[in-house]
Design a protein around this motif. Structure first.
Motif, short mmCIF file in Angstrom:
data_model
loop_
_atom_site.label_atom_id
_atom_site.label_comp_id
_atom_site.label_asym_id
_atom_site.label_seq_id
_atom_site.Cartn_x
_atom_site.Cartn_y
_atom_site.Cartn_z
N GLN A 1 33.58 46.78 -25.63
CA GLN A 1 33.68 45.33 -25.57
C GLN A 1 32.32 44.66 -25.50
O GLN A 1 32.23 43.44 -25.57
N GLN A 2 31.27 45.46 -25.34
CA GLN A 2 29.95 44.91 -25.13
C GLN A 2 29.56 43.97 -26.26
O GLN A 2 29.78 44.25 -27.43
N TYR B 1 30.54 38.95 -30.59
CA TYR B 1 31.49 39.59 -29.68
C TYR B 1 32.73 39.96 -30.47
O TYR B 1 32.87 39.59 -31.65
N LYS B 2 33.66 40.68 -29.83
CA LYS B 2 34.74 41.25 -30.61
C LYS B 2 36.13 40.77 -30.24
O LYS B 2 37.09 41.09 -30.92
N THR B 3 36.25 40.02 -29.14
CA THR B 3 37.58 39.64 -28.68
C THR B 3 37.68 38.13 -28.53
O THR B 3 36.70 37.41 -28.71
N SER C 1 30.79 34.40 -32.79
CA SER C 1 29.35 34.46 -32.62
C SER C 1 28.82 33.21 -31.94
O SER C 1 29.44 32.14 -31.97
N SER C 2 27.65 33.36 -31.35
CA SER C 2 26.97 32.26 -30.67
C SER C 2 25.48 32.39 -30.92
O SER C 2 24.97 33.50 -31.18
N SER C 3 24.79 31.28 -30.85
CA SER C 3 23.34 31.34 -30.97
C SER C 3 22.70 30.48 -29.90
O SER C 3 23.27 29.47 -29.46
N LEU C 4 21.53 30.90 -29.47
CA LEU C 4 20.72 30.17 -28.51
C LEU C 4 19.42 29.81 -29.19
O LEU C 4 18.70 30.69 -29.67
N LEU C 5 19.13 28.53 -29.23
CA LEU C 5 17.88 28.04 -29.81
C LEU C 5 17.03 27.46 -28.70
O LEU C 5 17.49 26.61 -27.93
N ILE C 6 15.80 27.95 -28.61
CA ILE C 6 14.82 27.38 -27.68
C ILE C 6 13.78 26.67 -28.53
O ILE C 6 13.09 27.30 -29.35
N ALA D 1 26.73 36.44 -22.40
CA ALA D 1 27.81 37.07 -21.64
C ALA D 1 29.07 36.26 -21.88
O ALA D 1 29.02 35.03 -21.86
N TYR D 2 30.16 36.94 -22.13
CA TYR D 2 31.39 36.19 -22.36
C TYR D 2 32.44 36.56 -21.34
O TYR D 2 32.49 37.69 -20.84
N GLY D 3 33.28 35.57 -21.06
CA GLY D 3 34.39 35.79 -20.15
C GLY D 3 35.67 35.70 -20.95
O GLY D 3 35.87 34.79 -21.76
N ARG D 4 36.55 36.65 -20.73
CA ARG D 4 37.82 36.66 -21.46
C ARG D 4 38.92 35.98 -20.67
O ARG D 4 39.86 35.46 -21.22
#
Lengths: 112, 112
Positions: free
Chosen positions: B2-3, B25-27, B71-76, B90-93
């Motif tokens: 699940q990582q 992520y996969k779920t 998917s997610s992206s972080l832009l600084i 980190a994702y919470g299901r």
């Protein structure tokens, strides 16, 4: 004021010993966690408690026993330490299951 | 597993440039969060984005979430030397347990 504090910060011990790591949060959160970060920085949850009740136990050897005397404290006791237990252990808390987690500074455990 | 997966694993830029980190992520998820970890320190929460949100801003940080692509992206933007750290998604299901599943992190180095 430290939100999530854990002690000790460093712990060096011999194989076979028993050790404890303490964690306290002053945020009034209901949920507390223990995470393990390995040498490759991979973080994985070990346990989660909600209001002193265990709600997650992620395939952790039973040498690891969490104890929550009240909802502000979640201690981790480890029996018969093994070399593979060497890692950084993080305590964290959150208000509930859908909000951000606040992490302690970590306890670097080295088993020799 | 699940990582979550993060890309790139390491990123080196000059001060003032923008840094983009991606997470897959996969779920199905309840929320996705980004954390920063300075060397030898605990994790600091940056942004939480819920599954029904597409974009969120906080100061120089911009997070996007595409649940169809998982998917997610972080832009600084306008990076600073002080942004040098490891960044984790980190994702919470589940909103019940608060369990977070972490990616392996992106190590960002910002050169002055």
């Amino acid at each position: 004021d430290t939100a999530v504090s854990q002690t000790p910060k460093y712990l060096v011990t011999q194989m076979g010993n028993d050790k404890s790591i303490k964690c306290e949060q002053n945020l009034g959160h209901d949920t507390m966690y223990w995470y393990k970060q390995d040498s490759k920085k991979f973080l994985k949850i070990m346990f989660s408690y909600n209001n002193k009740e265990l709600i997650i136990n992620e395939t952790v050897p039973n040498r690891f026993s969490p104890k929550s005397p009240d909802k502000a404290h979640l201690n981790l006791h480890i029996n018969s330490l093994e070399l593979g237990d060497s890692a950084v252990y993080f305590c964290a808390s959150s208000q509930d299951g859908s909000t951000e987690a606040f992490f302690g500074q970590g306890t670097r455990l080295t088993v020799v | 597993s699940q990582q979550g997966e993060e890309d790139p694993q390491a990123l080196s830029i000059q001060e003032g440039e923008n840094a983009t980190m991606n997470c897959s992520y996969k779920t199905s998820i309840n929320n996705l969060q980004w954390y920063r970890q300075n060397s030898g320190r605990g994790l600091v929460h940056l942004i939480l984005i819920r599954s029904n949100e597409r974009e969120k801003h906080s100061g120089r940080l911009r997070v996007t979430l595409d649940t169809s692509k998982k998917s997610s992206s972080l832009l600084i933007t306008a990076s600073r030397a002080a942004d040098t750290a490891s960044y984790f998604c980190a994702y919470g299901r589940s909103s019940n347990t608060g369990k977070l599943i972490f990616g392996q992190g992106t190590t960002l180095q910002v050169k002055p």
